[in-house]
Scaffold this active site. Structure first.
Site, PDB file in Angstrom:
ATOM      1  CG  ASP A  62      -1.504  -1.095   1.475  1.00  0.00           C
ATOM      2  OD1 ASP A  62      -1.703  -2.144   0.826  1.00  0.00           O
ATOM      3  OD2 ASP A  62      -2.283  -1.332   2.723  1.00  0.00           O
ATOM      4  CD  GLN A  79       2.277  -1.147   5.334  1.00  0.00           C
ATOM      5  OE1 GLN A  79       2.245  -2.075   5.892  1.00  0.00           O
ATOM      6  NE2 GLN A  79       2.470   0.016   5.968  1.00  0.00           N
ATOM      7  CB  SER A 121      -1.899   1.204   5.609  1.00  0.00           C
ATOM      8  OG  SER A 121      -1.032   0.376   4.571  1.00  0.00           O
ATOM      9  CD1 TRP A 329      -4.175  -7.569  -0.634  1.00  0.00           C
ATOM     10  CD2 TRP A 329      -2.012  -8.486  -0.321  1.00  0.00           C
ATOM     11  NE1 TRP A 329      -3.509  -6.665  -0.112  1.00  0.00           N
ATOM     12  CE2 TRP A 329      -2.119  -7.344   0.239  1.00  0.00           C
ATOM     13  CE3 TRP A 329      -0.792  -9.307  -0.242  1.00  0.00           C
ATOM     14  CZ2 TRP A 329      -0.979  -6.721   0.903  1.00  0.00           C
ATOM     15  CZ3 TRP A 329       0.130  -8.668   0.476  1.00  0.00           C
ATOM     16  CH2 TRP A 329       0.115  -7.574   1.161  1.00  0.00           C
TER      17      TRP A 329
END
Ligand code: NAG
Ligand code: NAG
Ligand code: NAG
Ligand code: NAG
Ligand code: NAG
Ligand code: NAG
Ligand code: NAG
Ligand code: NAG
Ligand code: NAG
Ligand code: NAG
Ligand code: NAG
Ligand code: NAG
Length: 553
Positions: A62, A79, A121, A329
């Protein structure tokens, strides 16, 4: 930050006490991670995008803490796992840019307070009025707001919100000794996005109660004390978790007014599988967000666009700018850039956006690449009117391997959308290609089916969507896109729809065809293609390494 649901069931034992940095000077610097100097990396690999941000090495997901400072420097945090090419060991990486395309890698900005609490995040703001009390002598102090997430022996634990403050414009941070500032004893509470609301002279936080499908709205006078104001709950697609909420004010096309946008990422469980983002236009009064209707609107119609965040510091009367993570993901930990080039994860190009009411579907988020013309090296081919024809381009001499293309179709019958425009980017060495096209009935489609460097059951290979064609468009239809080695982003009708698709060829793409078919008489198809700059190559040192901002050491 995706936090596996499976973990919830095995928690219990580890969250009975909150063990989070109580000492502002404490950071946990893991073995082999450079401190106060950037991680260096090689950006010369065949799979490396050149006008998109990707980390020097390791794994990125992120975008975090996006803000623009008073000098117009854009700050991107992200991230970051500096020690592996899969998610984990979460830090905040950092890069800055003057134009949102050429990024300078900076030292890691936020470190875990200990070896079992990670920085998930969050967002960043400039506390120009010293509301926090951290900044007695300056008006450019930066406060980062993020999730402190426990992971003990691989098992997820408590998630609570913490803050850190920076005296030097966001390059280095001090952990607040009073962390956490917002803790509800939850294992699924994360991704705070904070902004200043002048109407009440308060900071507002939107934060996700991920597995309750709820965005909490909190207010604070000082970024330290937070009061719950309302919840925005069970709207649109649920998937299995809500993540990375944004609430942002933006202009409305054709008026001088603004509206608010609630932007929510969901993962897993998106309609195409894995992760996706949805948005809700509406109103906000300082405590409550109310959506204009019940509709769930999907932000991007392919599979590699998630966790988008809007930059803070841009007035609501101006178009807002966002970056999104370009992956999913379902397969992000498997893509070949990890083993072959030592990095995974890239951002979209910066997108500039506003809201517009379109015929039939109503309120729509319009997004186009921000000032892409600033990245043009030169126009490499064009046609004023392609008619029923084909434009063929060998772009093997374009060292970035990155192109921007645009096709405007004008003079169409206002009632009927007729004809097709297709494009194919191919490798002359391997014969692999990605292709797409648009028009008949308003359909736009993309395919990565003929790319062989990566395959996976979830790596869905074709995408399509229906745009809106109406008399109000004066008989025009457009498509544009950015192709950058392993990522293709397309924009239909000036950003009414977009799609982000990654792909991993075994040999570089270097040929482009743009073809039209069944174009009615008197319809004009105007096409142009530009080579884009080598944003990373200009930063390579004598041995090909991008070392980033080493002046700070
Ligand atoms: C936090 O939640 C856990 C798990 O539900 C529970 O065992 C614990 O007592 C709670 N702690 C506090 C301080 O409420
Ligand atoms: C914080 O940690 C540092 C380094 O471990 C130590 O020197 C300092 O005394 C600690 N400060 C407080 C207030 O505990
Ligand atoms: C802006 O640039 C000036 C001059 O380089 C510098 O002194 C100042 O600290 C910068 N401001 C911010 C917010 O970074
Ligand atoms: C900033 O806040 C601190 C703590 O409240 C205070 O000591 C300081 O005077 C403030 N500075 C300004 C310029 O308001
Ligand atoms: C700073 O203070 C001014 C004057 O009270 C106010 O108008 C403004 O909204 C405040 N802005 C921030 C970011 O605190
Ligand atoms: C927006 O504001 C400008 C300047 O005040 C004005 O000229 C224009 O007519 C306004 N536009 C609309 C659509 O209200
Ligand atoms: C904000 O909207 C909510 C929901 O409509 C309402 O209950 C509340 O009173 C409003 N607050 C203000 C300050 O208008
Ligand atoms: C574009 O693709 C569509 C759908 O596959 C196809 O029907 C059409 O013939 C193609 N047009 C050209 C010019 O290749
Ligand atoms: C394109 O081809 C179609 C037949 O497929 C034809 O009807 C049309 O007139 C041609 N358009 C132009 C501009 O020549
Ligand atoms: C497409 O239309 C836009 C808006 O009118 C214009 O700026 C652009 O130059 C056109 N591009 C081409 C290739 O004709
Ligand atoms: C390239 O240069 C950097 C910085 O001087 C150095 O850290 C790195 O080890 C060098 N890499 C190679 C492959 O020589
Ligand atoms: C390098 O980092 C320092 C802060 O450590 C900052 O002031 C400077 O502007 C940065 N330079 C560049 C080129 O990013």
């Amino acid at each position: 930050m995706y936090h596996s649901l499976v973990l919830i069931f095995s928690l219990g034992f580890c969250i009975s006490q909150i063990v989070i940095a109580q000492n502002a000077t404490n950071t946990y610097v893991g073995p082999g991670i450079p401190y106060a100097t950037p991680v260096s990396g090689n950006y010369g690999g065949a799979l490396r995008p050149q006008v998109h941000f990707s980390p020097p090495k390791g794994f990125m997901n992120d975008p975090n803490g996006l803000f623009v400072d008073a000098n117009g420097t854009w700050h991107l945090y992200y991230q970051y796992n500096p020690t592996d090419v899969i998610a984990g060991n979460q830090h905040w990486g950092h890069a800055t840019s003057a134009d949102l395309y050429t990024w300078i890698n900076q030292p890691i900005a936020l470190w875990p307070p200990n070896d079992f609490t990670f920085i998930y995040s969050g967002s960043a703001v400039i506390d120009s009025n010293n509301t926090s009390g951290f900044f007695p002598n300056q008006d450019n102090g930066v406060v980062a707001i993020f999730t402190l997430a426990q992971v003990i022996n691989g098992v997820g634990g408590l998630q609570a919100q913490g803050i850190a403050y920076s005296y030097d414009g966001g390059y280095s941070f001090n952990m607040y000794a009073g962390n956490p500032v917002l803790n509800i004893n939850s294992t699924q509470f994360r991704d705070p996005k904070v902004f200043w609301y002048p109407g009440t002279q308060k900071w507002i936080m939107v934060v996700s109660y991920a597995s309750d499908f709820t965005v909490g709205i909190y207010t604070s006078p000082n970024l330290k004390d937070w009061t719950h104001a309302s919840n925005f709950s069970h709207h649109g697609l649920l998937g299995l978790q809500y993540e990375c909420p944004n609430l942002v004010e933006m202009p409305v096309a054709g008026s001088n007014s603004t509206m608010w946008l609630m932007f929510i990422s969901i993962n897993p469980g998106a309609p195409l599988g894995g992760s996706i983002s949805q948005y809700f236009p509406g109103s906000f009064n300082g405590t409550h967000f109310i959506a204009v209707d019940q509709v769930s609107r999907i932000a991007d119609f392919a599979k590699d666009n998630y966790a988008g965040q809007f930059f803070s510091g841009i007035p609501g009367s101006q178009p807002q700018i966002q970056l999104d993570w370009s992956s999913n993901w379902q397969y992000t930990g498997l893509v070949p850039t990890g083993p072959t080039e030592g990095w995974r994860g890239c951002m979209t190009v910066p997108r500039e956006s506003y809201l517009e009411q379109l015929p039939s579907v109503g309120w729509t988020l319009i997004s186009v690449p921000y000032s892409i013309s600033s990245q043009f090296l030169k126009e490499i081919t064009s046609s004023d009117d392609l008619k029923n024809g084909t434009l063929l381009l060998d772009y093997s001499q374009v060292s970035s391997g990155a192109l921007y293309f645009e096709a405007n179709i004008t003079g169409l019958n206002p009632d009927i959308l007729a004809g097709t425009v297709n494009f194919t980017f191919a490798s002359s060495a391997s014969g692999e290609y990605v292709k797409g096209g648009t028009m008949v009935n308003g359909i736009t489609w993309l395919s990565r089916h003929n790319i062989r460097g990566f395959d996976n059951p979830y790596f869905t290979d074709k995408f399509s969507s229906n745009g809106i064609y109406s008399g109000s468009q004066n008989g025009s239809w457009t498509i544009s896109g950015v192709l950058d080695r392993t990522i293709l982003e397309i924009f239909v009708n000036g950003g009414q729809q977009s799609a982000t698709m990654t792909f991993y060829p075994t040999a570089p793409l270097d040929m482009l065809w743009i073809g039209t078919n069944s174009i009615p008489e008197n319809v004009r198809v105007s096409v142009a293609v530009w080579a884009l700059k080598d944003a990373w190559a200009t930063q390579e040192n004598f041995n090909g390494t991008v070392v980033g901002n080493v002046t700070s050491t």
